[in-house]
Design a protein around this motif. Structure first.
Motif, PDB file in Angstrom:
ATOM      1  N   UNK A   1       0.843  -1.182   0.000  1.00 50.38           N
ATOM      2  CA  UNK A   1       0.000   0.000   0.000  1.00 50.38           C
ATOM      3  C   UNK A   1       0.891   1.249   0.000  1.00 50.38           C
ATOM      4  N   UNK A   2       0.465   2.240  -0.734  1.00 47.14           N
ATOM      5  CA  UNK A   2       1.197   3.505  -0.791  1.00 47.14           C
ATOM      6  C   UNK A   2       0.945   4.268   0.502  1.00 47.14           C
ATOM      7  N   UNK A   3       2.043   4.737   1.119  1.00 48.01           N
ATOM      8  CA  UNK A   3       1.944   5.465   2.383  1.00 48.01           C
ATOM      9  C   UNK A   3       2.305   6.931   2.169  1.00 48.01           C
ATOM     10  N   UNK A   4       1.393   7.811   2.573  1.00 51.02           N
ATOM     11  CA  UNK A   4       1.594   9.250   2.454  1.00 51.02           C
ATOM     12  C   UNK A   4       1.687   9.839   3.855  1.00 51.02           C
ATOM     13  N   UNK A   5       2.762  10.573   4.110  1.00 52.54           N
ATOM     14  CA  UNK A   5       2.928  11.280   5.378  1.00 52.54           C
ATOM     15  C   UNK A   5       3.005  12.770   5.068  1.00 52.54           C
ATOM     16  N   UNK A   6       2.128  13.531   5.691  1.00 53.59           N
ATOM     17  CA  UNK A   6       2.149  14.985   5.549  1.00 53.59           C
ATOM     18  C   UNK A   6       2.752  15.576   6.811  1.00 53.59           C
ATOM     19  N   UNK A   7       3.858  16.281   6.653  1.00 57.69           N
ATOM     20  CA  UNK A   7       4.497  16.967   7.778  1.00 57.69           C
ATOM     21  C   UNK A   7       3.915  18.370   7.861  1.00 57.69           C
ATOM     22  N   UNK A   8       3.394  18.698   9.035  1.00 61.42           N
ATOM     23  CA  UNK A   8       2.699  19.966   9.243  1.00 61.42           C
ATOM     24  C   UNK A   8       3.210  20.656  10.502  1.00 61.42           C
ATOM     25  N   UNK A   9       2.701  21.863  10.728  1.00 65.99           N
ATOM     26  CA  UNK A   9       2.961  22.594  11.965  1.00 65.99           C
ATOM     27  C   UNK A   9       1.696  23.355  12.334  1.00 65.99           C
ATOM     28  N   UNK A  10       1.461  23.524  13.609  1.00 64.11           N
ATOM     29  CA  UNK A  10       0.250  24.207  14.062  1.00 64.11           C
ATOM     30  C   UNK A  10       0.221  25.667  13.626  1.00 64.11           C
TER      31      UNK A  10
END
Length: 87
Positions: A1-10
């Motif tokens: 399965x393709x894994x997507x990680x979105x790195x964010x900040x508040x």
């Protein structure tokens, strides 16, 4: 399965629309989608490992593909290609 990680900040004003982009795309595509705060321990490790300079940044299968808002056509093409390679 393709894994997507979105790195964010508040504190990031661009992160909410990019979150919505990936949430909608994950509903349409069969991907594993997660969000990681860049200031968390996991986020700090990912930031260092991938030399991330800005948020939002998107990792797909542990590779940095996008900084900022992704282009939908490119994102779907990448996901499709990665799914094909898994078969």
């Amino acid at each position: 399965m393709v894994k997507v990680i979105l790195l964010t900040a508040t504190w990031c004003p661009t992160c909410p629309p990019v979150k919505r982009f990936w949430e909608l795309l994950s509903d349409d595509q069969d991907i594993e989608y997660t969000e990681v705060d860049i200031e968390s321990p996991e986020g700090a490790c990912l930031r260092e490992e991938h030399q991330i300079q800005m948020v939002p940044s998107t990792l797909i299968n542990n590779r940095l593909y996008f900084s900022g808002m992704p282009e939908k056509q490119r994102a779907t093409s990448i996901i499709r290609a990665l799914k094909e390679s898994e078969r």
